[in-house]
Enzyme design. Structure first.
Site, PDB file in Angstrom:
ATOM      1  N   GLU A  88       1.054  -1.609   0.374  1.00 60.49           N
ATOM      2  CA  GLU A  88      -0.195  -0.031  -0.247  1.00 60.49           C
ATOM      3  C   GLU A  88       0.988   1.350  -0.205  1.00 60.49           C
ATOM      4  O   GLU A  88       1.558   1.295   0.990  1.00 60.49           O
ATOM      5  CB  GLU A  88      -0.913  -0.178   1.114  1.00 60.49           C
ATOM      6  CG  GLU A  88      -1.988   1.122   1.137  1.00 60.49           C
ATOM      7  CD  GLU A  88      -3.003   1.780   0.343  1.00 60.49           C
ATOM      8  OE1 GLU A  88      -3.681   0.892  -0.074  1.00 60.49           O
ATOM      9  OE2 GLU A  88      -2.242   3.184  -0.267  1.00 60.49           O
ATOM     10  N   ASP A 115       5.593   0.791  -4.592  1.00 60.37           N
ATOM     11  CA  ASP A 115       3.980   0.547  -5.490  1.00 60.37           C
ATOM     12  C   ASP A 115       4.399  -0.748  -6.200  1.00 60.37           C
ATOM     13  O   ASP A 115       5.206  -1.303  -6.194  1.00 60.37           O
ATOM     14  CB  ASP A 115       4.457   0.721  -7.103  1.00 60.37           C
ATOM     15  CG  ASP A 115       3.917   0.884  -8.227  1.00 60.37           C
ATOM     16  OD1 ASP A 115       3.540   0.379  -8.377  1.00 60.37           O
ATOM     17  OD2 ASP A 115       3.936   2.210  -9.231  1.00 60.37           O
ATOM     18  N   ASP A 138      -8.763   2.205  -7.026  1.00 64.62           N
ATOM     19  CA  ASP A 138      -9.320   3.365  -7.034  1.00 64.62           C
ATOM     20  C   ASP A 138      -9.914   2.638  -9.112  1.00 64.62           C
ATOM     21  O   ASP A 138      -9.189   2.419  -9.924  1.00 64.62           O
ATOM     22  CB  ASP A 138      -7.879   3.777  -7.597  1.00 64.62           C
ATOM     23  CG  ASP A 138      -7.759   4.425  -6.044  1.00 64.62           C
ATOM     24  OD1 ASP A 138      -8.158   5.416  -5.244  1.00 64.62           O
ATOM     25  OD2 ASP A 138      -6.269   3.677  -6.242  1.00 64.62           O
ATOM     26  N   LYS A 142     -13.488   8.739 -14.649  1.00 67.43           N
ATOM     27  CA  LYS A 142     -13.615   9.554 -15.304  1.00 67.43           C
ATOM     28  C   LYS A 142     -12.403   9.004 -17.208  1.00 67.43           C
ATOM     29  O   LYS A 142     -11.468   8.072 -16.753  1.00 67.43           O
ATOM     30  CB  LYS A 142     -12.656  10.841 -15.501  1.00 67.43           C
ATOM     31  CG  LYS A 142     -13.396  10.805 -14.748  1.00 67.43           C
ATOM     32  CD  LYS A 142     -12.893  12.817 -14.419  1.00 67.43           C
ATOM     33  CE  LYS A 142     -13.368  13.779 -13.890  1.00 67.43           C
ATOM     34  NZ  LYS A 142     -12.713  14.444 -13.235  1.00 67.43           N
ATOM     35  N   THR A 211     -14.292  -3.599   3.814  1.00 66.03           N
ATOM     36  CA  THR A 211     -12.678  -2.599   3.751  1.00 66.03           C
ATOM     37  C   THR A 211     -14.107  -1.138   3.647  1.00 66.03           C
ATOM     38  O   THR A 211     -15.442  -0.814   3.531  1.00 66.03           O
ATOM     39  CB  THR A 211     -12.986  -3.095   2.471  1.00 66.03           C
ATOM     40  OG1 THR A 211     -13.401  -2.004   2.228  1.00 66.03           O
ATOM     41  CG2 THR A 211     -11.610  -4.108   2.462  1.00 66.03           C
ATOM     42  N   PHE A 213     -13.968   1.018   2.026  1.00 70.25           N
ATOM     43  CA  PHE A 213     -13.883   1.710   0.798  1.00 70.25           C
ATOM     44  C   PHE A 213     -15.144   1.277   0.231  1.00 70.25           C
ATOM     45  O   PHE A 213     -16.414   1.179  -0.395  1.00 70.25           O
ATOM     46  CB  PHE A 213     -12.937   1.724  -0.891  1.00 70.25           C
ATOM     47  CG  PHE A 213     -12.278   3.017  -0.146  1.00 70.25           C
ATOM     48  CD1 PHE A 213     -11.007   2.858   0.107  1.00 70.25           C
ATOM     49  CD2 PHE A 213     -12.588   3.753  -1.466  1.00 70.25           C
ATOM     50  CE1 PHE A 213     -10.611   4.060   0.315  1.00 70.25           C
ATOM     51  CE2 PHE A 213     -12.067   4.806  -1.457  1.00 70.25           C
ATOM     52  CZ  PHE A 213     -10.789   5.040  -0.678  1.00 70.25           C
ATOM     53  N   GLU A 214     -15.552  -0.500   0.990  1.00 71.87           N
ATOM     54  CA  GLU A 214     -16.623  -1.002   0.880  1.00 71.87           C
ATOM     55  C   GLU A 214     -17.733  -0.423   1.283  1.00 71.87           C
ATOM     56  O   GLU A 214     -19.239   0.048   0.903  1.00 71.87           O
ATOM     57  CB  GLU A 214     -16.124  -2.441   1.016  1.00 71.87           C
ATOM     58  CG  GLU A 214     -17.483  -3.317   1.304  1.00 71.87           C
ATOM     59  CD  GLU A 214     -17.220  -4.721   1.101  1.00 71.87           C
ATOM     60  OE1 GLU A 214     -16.337  -4.927   1.786  1.00 71.87           O
ATOM     61  OE2 GLU A 214     -18.122  -5.377   0.982  1.00 71.87           O
TER      62      GLU A 214
HETATM   63  C1  LIG Z   1     -10.081   2.876  -2.955  1.00 70.46           C
HETATM   64  S1  LIG Z   1      -8.789   2.579  -2.639  1.00 70.46           S
HETATM   65  C2  LIG Z   1      -9.071   1.066  -1.400  1.00 70.46           C
HETATM   66  C3  LIG Z   1      -8.680   0.726  -0.290  1.00 70.46           C
HETATM   67  C4  LIG Z   1      -8.571  -0.902   0.596  1.00 70.46           C
HETATM   68  N1  LIG Z   1      -8.841  -1.926  -0.623  1.00 70.46           N
HETATM   69  C5  LIG Z   1     -10.368  -0.996   0.772  1.00 70.46           C
HETATM   70  O1  LIG Z   1     -11.039  -1.529   0.168  1.00 70.46           O
HETATM   71  O2  LIG Z   1     -11.072  -0.100   1.075  1.00 70.46           O
HETATM   72  C6  LIG Z   1      -7.442   1.680  -2.944  1.00 70.46           C
HETATM   73  C7  LIG Z   1      -6.208   1.332  -2.661  1.00 70.46           C
HETATM   74  O3  LIG Z   1      -5.332   1.187  -3.836  1.00 70.46           O
HETATM   75  C8  LIG Z   1      -3.844   1.558  -3.247  1.00 70.46           C
HETATM   76  N2  LIG Z   1      -3.084   1.785  -4.859  1.00 70.46           N
HETATM   77  C9  LIG Z   1      -3.452   2.125  -5.282  1.00 70.46           C
HETATM   78  N3  LIG Z   1      -2.339   1.919  -6.695  1.00 70.46           N
HETATM   79  C10 LIG Z   1      -1.199   1.271  -5.540  1.00 70.46           C
HETATM   80  C11 LIG Z   1      -0.024   0.586  -6.303  1.00 70.46           C
HETATM   81  N4  LIG Z   1       0.407   0.296  -7.960  1.00 70.46           N
HETATM   82  N5  LIG Z   1       0.663  -0.246  -5.101  1.00 70.46           N
HETATM   83  C12 LIG Z   1      -0.244   0.245  -4.150  1.00 70.46           C
HETATM   84  N6  LIG Z   1      -0.889   0.470  -3.726  1.00 70.46           N
HETATM   85  C13 LIG Z   1      -1.463   1.410  -4.460  1.00 70.46           C
HETATM   86  C14 LIG Z   1      -4.340   3.504  -2.646  1.00 70.46           C
HETATM   87  O4  LIG Z   1      -3.186   4.198  -2.411  1.00 70.46           O
HETATM   88  C15 LIG Z   1      -5.960   3.265  -2.242  1.00 70.46           C
HETATM   89  O5  LIG Z   1      -5.486   3.117  -0.709  1.00 70.46           O
END
Ligand SMILES: C[S@@+](CC[C@H](N)C(=O)[O-])C[C@H]1O[C@@H](n2cnc3c(N)ncnc32)[C@H](O)[C@@H]1O
Length: 232
Positions: A88, A115, A138, A142, A211, A213-214
């Protein structure tokens, strides 16, 4: 926490996230300082030895983009016989997870702030993961941002190469159009077989904890879509 690996200046890769650091609470900052040595995976160009990383041999599960870590922590406690790697980039979420994991005495967890693409490419060896989880990535809703979506064919190639044969890939989203995008992309990949009878969505799996975001999606009355694949 050790220094991050510097990216070459010409690395203009399109990423699936924007680094918005946000404020680390004092508790999150403390946890990152004090617990990194115990739980942290430092960035490196060299592949890890999972058995060395955990000090034991056990199936390894990796959760990509675990957010604040609710699902990952619950999994570590529920399945002490498996090892868990979380990745994360959002450090407040990582700090929160480390604090709670330390308080709970968790031993089967290691965490990276890289990443996920870099971690999987450089540090996770081929055919080393029993399962990969990607929950509520994410949606980049868009159209001009669709290129940032983490789920694409190249990503599936990478995941397939890191999973053991028979390994599982689980996904979830509350964004209907991204759900179809994910399903169509992974269904079309030759290394993955959709485990739903109709090659479609499954009902919420018992091994996924709700979670943050859920919850956000549910409050907005979004439907939740789950997918389960097995790597050939
Ligand atoms: C919409 S949030 C969902 C978080 C969690 N899975 C939840 O359901 O609550 C997406 C997460 O993925 C992380 N993220 C996006 N791309 C990533 C990457 N390439 N490597 C690591 N983390 C990433 C973002 O920082 C963010 O916290």
């Amino acid at each position: 926490m050790s220094a991050t690996v510097h990216k070459p200046e010409h690395d203009r890769r399109i990423r699936s996230f924007v680094r918005r650091e946000g404020r680390l609470s004092p508790a999150q900052a403390n946890a990152l300082d004090e617990q990194w040595e115990r739980f942290g995976i430092d960035p490196s160009a060299a592949p890890l030895d999972p058995n060395e990383l955990f000090g034991r041999e056990a199936p390894v599960v990796c959760e990509i983009g675990f957010g604040n870590g609710d699902n990952l922590l619950a999994a570590c406690l529920r399945e002490p016989e498996r090892n868990f790697i979380g990745v994360e980039v959002h450090r407040p979420g990582v700090g929160r997870l480390l604090r709670l994991a330390a308080e709970a005495g968790v031993e089967n967890l290691r965490v990276s702030t890289a990443d996920a693409i870099d971690l999987l490419t450089q540090q996770i060896p081929p055919t080393s993961l029993a399962a990969l989880w990607l929950y509520f990535p994410d949606p980049w809703h868009k159209k001009r941002h669709h290129k940032r979506r983490i789920v694409n064919t190249e990503f599936c190639d990478l995941l397939a190469s890191r999973l053991v044969p028979g390994g599982e890939f689980q996904l979830a989203t509350d964004w209907a159009e991204y759900a179809e995008w994910m399903r169509d992309c992974v269904n079309a990949h030759p290394a993955f077989v959709n485990q739903a009878a109709e090659g479609d969505f499954i009902s919420t799996p018992s091994n996924r904890t709700e979670t943050r975001f859920e919850r956000r999606g549910l409050k907005r009355e979004h439907q939740i879509f789950d997918l389960l694949y097995r790597r050939i």
